[in-house]
Scaffold this motif. Structure first.
Motif, PDB file in Angstrom:
ATOM      1  N   HIS A 336      11.970  28.756 -16.713  1.00 55.49           N
ATOM      2  CA  HIS A 336      12.017  27.889 -17.894  1.00 55.49           C
ATOM      3  C   HIS A 336      11.974  26.408 -17.523  1.00 55.49           C
ATOM      4  O   HIS A 336      11.680  25.556 -18.358  1.00 55.49           O
ATOM      5  CB  HIS A 336      13.281  28.181 -18.710  1.00 55.49           C
ATOM      6  N   THR A 337      12.275  26.109 -16.268  1.00 60.38           N
ATOM      7  CA  THR A 337      12.258  24.708 -15.831  1.00 60.38           C
ATOM      8  C   THR A 337      10.875  24.280 -15.334  1.00 60.38           C
ATOM      9  O   THR A 337      10.662  23.117 -15.008  1.00 60.38           O
ATOM     10  CB  THR A 337      13.277  24.490 -14.704  1.00 60.38           C
ATOM     11  N   LYS A 362       0.978  23.037 -11.709  1.00 60.81           N
ATOM     12  CA  LYS A 362       2.288  23.628 -11.999  1.00 60.81           C
ATOM     13  C   LYS A 362       3.364  22.911 -11.192  1.00 60.81           C
ATOM     14  O   LYS A 362       3.313  22.878  -9.962  1.00 60.81           O
ATOM     15  CB  LYS A 362       2.294  25.125 -11.669  1.00 60.81           C
ATOM     16  N   PHE A 363       4.323  22.334 -11.889  1.00 62.61           N
ATOM     17  CA  PHE A 363       5.430  21.616 -11.244  1.00 62.61           C
ATOM     18  C   PHE A 363       6.711  22.416 -11.474  1.00 62.61           C
ATOM     19  O   PHE A 363       7.444  22.201 -12.438  1.00 62.61           O
ATOM     20  CB  PHE A 363       5.552  20.211 -11.825  1.00 62.61           C
ATOM     21  N   ASP A 364       6.965  23.370 -10.571  1.00 68.49           N
ATOM     22  CA  ASP A 364       8.166  24.212 -10.694  1.00 68.49           C
ATOM     23  C   ASP A 364       9.245  23.676  -9.761  1.00 68.49           C
ATOM     24  O   ASP A 364       9.590  24.283  -8.749  1.00 68.49           O
ATOM     25  CB  ASP A 364       7.850  25.682 -10.401  1.00 68.49           C
ATOM     26  N   TRP A 365       9.789  22.541 -10.141  1.00 71.11           N
ATOM     27  CA  TRP A 365      10.690  21.789  -9.273  1.00 71.11           C
ATOM     28  C   TRP A 365      11.954  22.556  -8.907  1.00 71.11           C
ATOM     29  O   TRP A 365      12.497  22.391  -7.816  1.00 71.11           O
ATOM     30  CB  TRP A 365      11.062  20.464  -9.927  1.00 71.11           C
ATOM     31  N   LEU A 366      12.435  23.428  -9.788  1.00 70.86           N
ATOM     32  CA  LEU A 366      13.668  24.158  -9.511  1.00 70.86           C
ATOM     33  C   LEU A 366      13.386  25.545  -8.943  1.00 70.86           C
ATOM     34  O   LEU A 366      14.134  26.037  -8.091  1.00 70.86           O
ATOM     35  CB  LEU A 366      14.511  24.274 -10.777  1.00 70.86           C
ATOM     36  N   ALA A 367      12.317  26.178  -9.397  1.00 69.11           N
ATOM     37  CA  ALA A 367      12.022  27.535  -8.949  1.00 69.11           C
ATOM     38  C   ALA A 367      11.251  27.572  -7.636  1.00 69.11           C
ATOM     39  O   ALA A 367      11.072  28.644  -7.056  1.00 69.11           O
ATOM     40  CB  ALA A 367      11.209  28.268 -10.034  1.00 69.11           C
ATOM     41  N   ASP A 368      10.803  26.427  -7.158  1.00 74.20           N
ATOM     42  CA  ASP A 368       9.969  26.394  -5.965  1.00 74.20           C
ATOM     43  C   ASP A 368      10.748  26.794  -4.708  1.00 74.20           C
ATOM     44  O   ASP A 368      11.959  26.567  -4.602  1.00 74.20           O
ATOM     45  CB  ASP A 368       9.402  24.982  -5.775  1.00 74.20           C
ATOM     46  N   THR A 371      12.726  24.037  -2.990  1.00 75.68           N
ATOM     47  CA  THR A 371      14.012  23.705  -3.598  1.00 75.68           C
ATOM     48  C   THR A 371      15.095  24.682  -3.150  1.00 75.68           C
ATOM     49  O   THR A 371      16.239  24.290  -2.885  1.00 75.68           O
ATOM     50  CB  THR A 371      13.894  23.705  -5.127  1.00 75.68           C
ATOM     51  N   VAL A 372      14.716  25.961  -3.055  1.00 75.37           N
ATOM     52  CA  VAL A 372      15.670  26.958  -2.562  1.00 75.37           C
ATOM     53  C   VAL A 372      16.086  26.622  -1.131  1.00 75.37           C
ATOM     54  O   VAL A 372      17.272  26.695  -0.763  1.00 75.37           O
ATOM     55  CB  VAL A 372      15.059  28.372  -2.638  1.00 75.37           C
ATOM     56  N   LEU A 373      15.119  26.218  -0.310  1.00 78.18           N
ATOM     57  CA  LEU A 373      15.437  25.828   1.064  1.00 78.18           C
ATOM     58  C   LEU A 373      16.303  24.568   1.098  1.00 78.18           C
ATOM     59  O   LEU A 373      17.196  24.433   1.948  1.00 78.18           O
ATOM     60  CB  LEU A 373      14.147  25.602   1.847  1.00 78.18           C
TER      61      LEU A 373
END
Length: 550
Positions: A336-337, A362-368, A371-373
């Motif tokens: 959703h982000t 596609k800018f998936d700033w939180l799901a990328d 970001t997890v790393l």
């Protein structure tokens, strides 16, 4: 609106394909023959792709430059965002001194570097590919191999070669899922067909790794570990792809292969190898800093259990966070982000008049994955008892270390987007598709080519998946087989992609020596690609047609 043309030069697909291939030919010749630095070779290739797009394909100059800008933006996010944070985690473990603890821990599993290389590069690398992909396995495994004593160039070579068999189901099966979307073919059938091709690679890759690590002697002395690792991975990958949950294919296969090798080591030990030549042994990692530098410098026996746990904690955090992000409710919430928008000023339609989906950024700033790393890195700071100031310095050092890789990756992806948007890539695909019945032999080359250019099997499937299906229909070949061949061939292009070469070189401090790394991995690619081409061709004939799901 710019409309792509398949054969812009005198209506000839052959001449058009020749001029379309020019930027890539020049890029690889500069890298492999003239040993030009990757960032410079990539900029030359980008300039040529722009000239071809404007002069030969009659693409408006503004649209061509906008294509390059979108590709460069994709290079910065998500590609470099992933790599920067993966290497930052390594820098944190090095500054705290726990990287030495990690090296000694792997030595306790086995003191044989060939076995260590198989476990780290193939099994652990496959797990990282399953969870993250996009360069993270190459970046992390390269530095881990340096930690166990390999020279940087050999460590990066091993990591790149190992990053093959898991790629089709990497990033939680994203390449195969994307292929199903662009072709309209059922995902279970595509997953099953791909699972009857790439496990053949899994059988061979660990054997190749021990050869690269120690030549014929390595194969003679360590083949049981390589065979057990490859066979267990191949069987698990086949079973999961055909009968299990496709998103978990590589996760299960990587864990099964690592467990199988560890069980083997309880009843078998490789013959002690002669001392490794000095040219292949890395000096002890230097550097560090902060109040907690050099947690352990004594012998392996002095490492306490808590220090060993801390040494592995950053990578456990990576696995846990990626696993959580893959849980459907969490993945849906993260999605959703995500923001998707058309790239400003870029309006492109393909030869059939349909809008090209690549114009959507596609800018998936939180799901990328990056970001997890990054979150894993933040968790690593207290886990390793580092000060925030030291962690910040480590991040700055990482950015400086990757400055030339950043230029290479952005230039290569800018080149790829110009070729894709202008129609150069489609021209090359159509040229190969004109081979008729022999298209089955050439089909994996399309996937290999797409991944070599973009550094991503997912992108390769987006580019050529529908083309493979259309060409298969015209040639009277199974569309399912040709679609799967695209992703199976694509996994072999990753090791020679300039983007991944830059990631591997920069991870071990060899930025600017991508040409040497390219020559090291080219031989492996030259072995694997014909093997996959022959396998797919035989699957298109009565000899192995029984392997194609009906």
């Amino acid at each position: 609106m710019y409309h792509q043309v398949s054969a812009p030069l005198w209506g000839s697909l052959g001449w058009s394909a020749l001029i379309a291939a020019l930027p890539l030919l020049v890029l690889f010749v500069l890298l492999g023959v003239f040993r030009i630095r990757a960032w410079l070779a990539s900029l030359v290739g980008l300039a040529l792709s722009l000239v071809v797009a404007v002069a030969a394909y009659r693409m408006p100059a503004g649209a061509a430059f906008d294509s390059a800008l979108e590709g460069a933006a994709f290079g910065l996010f998500p590609a470099l965002w992933i790599v920067v944070n993966a290497i930052w985690i390594y820098q944190l473990t090095r500054r705290s001194g726990h990287f030495d603890v990690l090296r000694r821990s792997f030595a306790r599993i086995s003191d044989d570097q060939r076995v260590q290389g198989i476990i780290i590069a193939f099994s652990f690398g496959a797990l990282l590919e399953a969870l993250a992909g996009f360069g993270a396995p190459v970046a992390i495994c390269s530095v881990m191999l340096v930690a166990v004593g390999l020279k940087p160039i050999k460590a990066a070579t091993i990591a790149l070669i190992a990053n093959t068999a898991p790629v089709a189901y990497g990033a939680v099966a994203l390449p195969v899922i994307t292929l199903a979307k662009v072709t309209g073919l059922p995902l279970p059938d595509l997953a099953a067909m791909t699972g009857r091709q790439v496990p053949v690679l899994a059988l061979i890759v660990p054997l190749v790794l021990v050869v690269v690590l120690d030549g014929r002697r390595g194969l003679r002395q360590a083949w049981p570990a390589a065979l057990v690792c490859g066979a267990s991975f191949a069987v698990a990958q086949y079973l999961m792809a055909n009968f299990g949950v496709v998103q978990l294919t590589d996760i299960v296969a990587s864990l099964v292969s690592a467990t199988a090798v560890l069980l083997l080591l309880r009843v078998w030990k490789p013959r002690p190898a002669e001392p490794v030549p000095a040219a292949d042994v890395a000096p002890p990692p230097s550097g560090g800093g902060g109040a907690t530098t050099a947690v352990r410098t004594a012998a392996a026996a002095t490492d306490t259990r808590i220090e060993v746990v801390r040494a592995f904690a950053p990578y456990v955090a990576v696995i846990v966070l990626f696993s959580l992000a893959a849980v459907p409710p969490v993945a849906a919430a993260l999605a959703h982000t995500t923001s998707t928008f058309g790239w400003p000023g870029l309006h492109v339609a393909n030869a059939s008049g349909k809008a090209v989906t690549l114009v959507q950024f596609k800018f998936d700033w939180l799901a990328d994955s990056g970001t997890v790393l990054f979150v894993a890195g933040l968790l690593t700071i207290p886990l390793l008892k580092l000060r925030a100031r030291d962690a910040l310095r480590a991040y700055g050092h990482t950015i400086v270390q990757l400055r030339t890789a950043a230029l290479t990756v952005t230039a290569v992806l800018a080149l790829a987007y110009v070729m894709n948007m202008s129609g150069q890539t489609a021209t090359l695909g159509l040229f190969l598709a004109g081979a008729g019945g022999l298209f089955a032999l050439l089909s994996p080359l399309l996937g290999w080519f797409g991944t070599a250019v973009t550094g991503s099997d997912t992108s390769s499937n987006s580019l050529f998946g529908a083309l493979q299906v259309g060409a298969a229909g015209g040639a009277g070949i199974s569309p399912l087989l040709m679609a799967a061949a695209n992703t199976s061939g694509g996994v072999l292009g990753k090791m020679i992609s300039p983007q991944n070469l830059a990631i591997g070189a920069s991870a071990v401090g060899l930025a600017g020596r991508e040409g040497l790394l390219f020559r090291r991995v080219l031989a492996a690619s030259a072995v694997f690609v014909p093997l996959m081409c022959v396998l797919v061709y035989l699957q298109s004939t009565p000899i192995l047609s029984w392997m194609v799901p009906s």
